[in-house]
Design a protein around this motif. Structure first.
Motif, PDB file in Angstrom:
ATOM      1  N   ASN A 139       0.617  -1.655   0.199  1.00 44.11           N
ATOM      2  CA  ASN A 139       0.115   0.122   0.169  1.00 44.11           C
ATOM      3  C   ASN A 139       0.614   1.267  -0.077  1.00 44.11           C
ATOM      4  O   ASN A 139       0.051   2.265   0.326  1.00 44.11           O
ATOM      5  CB  ASN A 139      -0.986   0.397   1.246  1.00 44.11           C
ATOM      6  N   HIS A 140       1.637   1.485  -0.792  1.00 44.75           N
ATOM      7  CA  HIS A 140       3.186   2.471  -1.146  1.00 44.75           C
ATOM      8  C   HIS A 140       2.318   3.763  -1.466  1.00 44.75           C
ATOM      9  O   HIS A 140       2.907   4.670  -1.370  1.00 44.75           O
ATOM     10  CB  HIS A 140       4.280   1.896  -1.712  1.00 44.75           C
ATOM     11  N   LEU A 141       0.793   2.964  -2.572  1.00 44.23           N
ATOM     12  CA  LEU A 141       0.511   4.228  -3.573  1.00 44.23           C
ATOM     13  C   LEU A 141      -0.705   4.309  -2.666  1.00 44.23           C
ATOM     14  O   LEU A 141      -1.239   3.436  -2.629  1.00 44.23           O
ATOM     15  CB  LEU A 141       0.920   4.531  -4.946  1.00 44.23           C
ATOM     16  N   GLY A 142      -1.099   5.200  -2.262  1.00 43.31           N
ATOM     17  CA  GLY A 142      -2.865   5.277  -2.428  1.00 43.31           C
ATOM     18  C   GLY A 142      -3.028   6.727  -1.934  1.00 43.31           C
ATOM     19  O   GLY A 142      -2.714   7.942  -2.043  1.00 43.31           O
ATOM     20  N   VAL A 143      -4.428   6.649  -1.404  1.00 44.75           N
ATOM     21  CA  VAL A 143      -5.215   8.050  -0.968  1.00 44.75           C
ATOM     22  C   VAL A 143      -6.537   7.709  -0.274  1.00 44.75           C
ATOM     23  O   VAL A 143      -6.436   6.397  -0.238  1.00 44.75           O
ATOM     24  CB  VAL A 143      -6.145   8.378  -1.899  1.00 44.75           C
ATOM     25  N   PHE A 144      -7.127   8.319   0.608  1.00 40.13           N
ATOM     26  CA  PHE A 144      -7.726   8.069   1.574  1.00 40.13           C
ATOM     27  C   PHE A 144      -9.125   8.945   1.026  1.00 40.13           C
ATOM     28  O   PHE A 144      -9.358   9.670   0.378  1.00 40.13           O
ATOM     29  CB  PHE A 144      -7.469   9.353   2.933  1.00 40.13           C
ATOM     30  N   LYS A 307       4.515   2.812   6.530  1.00 43.25           N
ATOM     31  CA  LYS A 307       4.058   4.330   6.410  1.00 43.25           C
ATOM     32  C   LYS A 307       3.929   5.416   8.168  1.00 43.25           C
ATOM     33  O   LYS A 307       4.013   6.816   7.456  1.00 43.25           O
ATOM     34  CB  LYS A 307       2.705   4.800   5.800  1.00 43.25           C
ATOM     35  N   ASN A 309       5.754   5.686  10.155  1.00 42.98           N
ATOM     36  CA  ASN A 309       7.415   6.364  10.778  1.00 42.98           C
ATOM     37  C   ASN A 309       8.170   7.834  10.295  1.00 42.98           C
ATOM     38  O   ASN A 309       7.175   7.771   9.784  1.00 42.98           O
ATOM     39  CB  ASN A 309       9.017   5.186  10.497  1.00 42.98           C
TER      40      ASN A 309
ATOM     41  N   ARG B  82       5.872  10.119   5.567  1.00 46.31           N
ATOM     42  CA  ARG B  82       4.731  11.266   5.905  1.00 46.31           C
ATOM     43  C   ARG B  82       5.616  12.551   6.194  1.00 46.31           C
ATOM     44  O   ARG B  82       4.824  14.044   5.508  1.00 46.31           O
ATOM     45  CB  ARG B  82       4.188  10.620   6.284  1.00 46.31           C
ATOM     46  N   PHE B 100       0.413  15.083  -7.652  1.00 42.11           N
ATOM     47  CA  PHE B 100      -0.236  14.130  -7.652  1.00 42.11           C
ATOM     48  C   PHE B 100       0.523  13.302  -7.898  1.00 42.11           C
ATOM     49  O   PHE B 100       0.288  12.344  -6.200  1.00 42.11           O
ATOM     50  CB  PHE B 100      -0.460  13.940  -9.583  1.00 42.11           C
ATOM     51  N   SER B 103       0.444  13.392  -3.674  1.00 40.48           N
ATOM     52  CA  SER B 103      -0.429  13.405  -3.230  1.00 40.48           C
ATOM     53  C   SER B 103      -0.746  11.456  -3.045  1.00 40.48           C
ATOM     54  O   SER B 103      -1.305  11.003  -2.464  1.00 40.48           O
ATOM     55  CB  SER B 103      -1.752  13.664  -3.882  1.00 40.48           C
ATOM     56  N   LEU B 104      -0.253  10.782  -3.723  1.00 44.42           N
ATOM     57  CA  LEU B 104      -0.378   9.316  -3.977  1.00 44.42           C
ATOM     58  C   LEU B 104       0.460   8.441  -2.812  1.00 44.42           C
ATOM     59  O   LEU B 104       0.593   7.370  -2.384  1.00 44.42           O
ATOM     60  CB  LEU B 104      -0.323   8.438  -5.002  1.00 44.42           C
ATOM     61  N   TYR B 105       2.207   9.095  -2.524  1.00 47.56           N
ATOM     62  CA  TYR B 105       2.998   8.701  -1.779  1.00 47.56           C
ATOM     63  C   TYR B 105       2.815   8.014  -0.364  1.00 47.56           C
ATOM     64  O   TYR B 105       2.256   9.419   0.384  1.00 47.56           O
ATOM     65  CB  TYR B 105       4.359   9.293  -1.904  1.00 47.56           C
ATOM     66  N   LYS B 106       3.246   7.029  -0.142  1.00 47.89           N
ATOM     67  CA  LYS B 106       2.613   6.952   1.452  1.00 47.89           C
ATOM     68  C   LYS B 106       0.775   7.503   1.213  1.00 47.89           C
ATOM     69  O   LYS B 106       1.031   7.885   2.690  1.00 47.89           O
ATOM     70  CB  LYS B 106       3.712   7.430   2.226  1.00 47.89           C
ATOM     71  N   ARG B 107      -0.139   7.793   0.613  1.00 46.72           N
ATOM     72  CA  ARG B 107      -1.393   8.038   0.760  1.00 46.72           C
ATOM     73  C   ARG B 107      -1.112   9.620   1.029  1.00 46.72           C
ATOM     74  O   ARG B 107      -2.457  10.156   1.691  1.00 46.72           O
ATOM     75  CB  ARG B 107      -2.129   7.395   2.046  1.00 46.72           C
ATOM     76  N   GLY B 108      -0.105  10.000   0.795  1.00 46.57           N
ATOM     77  CA  GLY B 108      -0.292  11.832   0.533  1.00 46.57           C
ATOM     78  C   GLY B 108       0.756  12.559   1.756  1.00 46.57           C
ATOM     79  O   GLY B 108       0.944  12.285   2.645  1.00 46.57           O
TER      80      GLY B 108
END
Lengths: 346, 346
Positions: A139-144, A307, A309, B82, B100, B103-108
């Motif tokens: 899940n290294h790339l993602g969004v909420f 994430k 950390n 983060r 972009f 915003s995606l890296y480690k969910r932002g």
């Protein structure tokens, strides 16, 4: 946007007006080769007739940007606009990836999660985390971004084998360990046996929802949900690279929970008696994962990429007691290795 | 999160405490081969000494998932957590893509935009839209997420050639056309000439910010900012596929504004006199883009993929008069082609 959650054998029927809402110009169901065969027939009659199906390959090894590209191409070819709906029908890999794809397509279209594994029902599909793996990191790339709704039908669980049920059960146990000592104590003698999963799923989702609502973006409290996941994710990532030895998510989290419970004792938080109870319960369900000495350094290195950390400090969620977790507890690489050694010797 | 905007020759100095905030564990500057040479030297002294530089290739043709993968690999290899900051130093392609990626890296993770072109200063870097192109469609993948800050230093404009200045000027003109008739009327006799861009930039950003604040996720009012963009984006996408004929964004938007102003007249909204004024002004600045008859159908087809559309209806922003736009005006494929023919015959 707040997600609506429907739980029970009538979940699909209850949500029918939502799925067949005329406001959606196009409905696309995302499936994998398994859910297409075993789950899609159950869902089909609840969808508008004109829906489309997009299929992706199952498995954590396909939770990649390449799979997303395939999905985005299909959505584009179907001319999906912003008033469309994506229905994610599958386990956690599919709901995480499907939510991610929908959240980026044209800067975000709506999606519904229909989790088909116990793991996804009690964990992945609820709470607005979407994501994919990258460079071997989970899940290294993602969004909420929250789904419009989550439809949890226990009938889908009949399609699972015992190993997958156990994998989901690990997250249920985690919810008890961090937030409900009573349930842990009552259930640890019952183990996996249940006639009807609905009440257990409902209870687990309630715990998770309460925490996520208080801290949707994981600034603080939500981190308690990561109990077992700092080391668990590292173990999972490590085995992801070993063909034929891949662990299911819950199997890795069971290892992580034991290691992190042991660390909680070392830090003077958890009592050794409660660690014993956790060990006994988890051993009654999960087979031991063989960790080679050569893997310990690699696994602890992988913890550095968690994430939660901050710089070179590994932040972990530990247990103060069963039913009560504390987050942002710094642990060292050496401590991770010691915890893995404890697990090896169990 | 609301973005702070610093404008003027002191923008970088004013923001220094923000850039060198010790709360950021790592600062990464994203550059392209041009901004690395021409702009990075100006920024460098305002950054913490330990910052890193990541370079991507310039140009709209590199606003792709492949470039993002390169950025994500670099961020991962730098162990960015983060609590890190990405500073996007470049034009609109770079700030869109950099925002972009962050915003995606480690969910932002947090990012700052330092726009170096007039176009990015008055448009792309403000307002929280991030994105990349996909399958030839502009900004087809993206998220809404605001930078921590936008630093607008007009000194960067000295690095631009006239063609790029004109490209940015198109968005300034657009802001007048949709929201400030006075400025349009005053400036149309002055044209491109200005001793100091700061007041024009400030005024343009103020118009955009006011609109974006009222409707950040583009549910309604924000759509007025798309004047000229329904047809303009299609023209831009069309020429993106023609090696050697690529248009700058503002050049395509100038075509789009003329076509959509003409459509506004056809729909009985704008007066022919005001269309004349727009024609005269735009012709004094922009060379005519040669459109072949064979391209008209292709360009109008591309309009079908505009994110503002609903199903097969193309939703366009039109002008009621200079200084006043109306959004969600349905137009047909035939009308797009007629508008392109009008442009051809100008």
């Amino acid at each position: 946007m707040t997600e609506e959650i429907f739980i029970g054998k009538d979940a699909l029927t209850q949500a029918q007006s939502l799925l067949a809402n005329k406001a959606y110009k196009t409905v696309v169901v995302l499936v994998d080769e398994n859910t297409f065969v075993h789950c899609y027939p159950l869902l089909k009659s609840h969808l508008p007739e004109s829906h489309h199906v997009v299929q992706i390959p199952s498995g954590e090894e396909n939770k990649t940007l390449a799979t997303c590209e395939h999905v985005w191409r299909e959505l584009t070819n179907l001319h999906l606009d912003r008033w469309s709906l994506v229905v994610n029908l599958g386990g956690g890999v599919l709901t995480d990836l499907g939510g991610f794809c929908a959240s980026l397509y044209k800067r975000g279209i709506r999606f519904v999660n229909v989790p088909t594994t116990l793991l996804a029902q009690v964990d992945a599909s609820v709470g607005g985390k979407t994501g994919i793996d990258f460079m071997g990191f989970k899940n290294h790339l993602g969004v909420f971004r929250e789904p419009v709704a989550v439809l949890v039908n226990p009938d889908f669980l009949h399609t699972l084998d015992l190993r997958q049920i156990k994998s989901g059960y690990a997250e249920i146990i985690k919810h008890w360990l961090i937030a409900d000592a009573e349930m842990f104590k009552a259930q640890r003698y019952i183990g996996l046996f249940t006639e009807d999963w609905t009440p257990l799923i409902e209870h687990s989702i309630k715990i998770k929802s309460r925490i996520v609502t208080a801290d949707p973006l994981e600034n603080d409290l939500r981190k308690v949900l990561n109990f077992g996941h700092t080391i668990g994710h590292a173990v999972e990532s490590y085995f992801l690279e070993k063909p034929g030895q891949m662990l299911l998510h819950g199997e890795a989290i069971a290892v992580g929970m034991l290691c992190e419970a042991w660390l909680s004792v070392q830090k003077g938080l958890l009592s050794p008696e409660e660690l014993d109870q956790i060990e006994t319960f988890l051993h009654s369900i999960y087979e031991k994962v063989p960790l080679q000495e050569s893997g310990l350094a690699a696994i602890s290195q992988l913890c550095l990429h968690d994430k939660k950390n901050s710089g070179a400090t590994i932040n972990c969620t530990l247990l103060e007691r069963i039913g009560m977790a504390v987050y942002d507890q710094p642990i060292t690489l050496q401590e991770v290795q010691s915890a893995l050694r404890y697990y090896q010797l169990l």
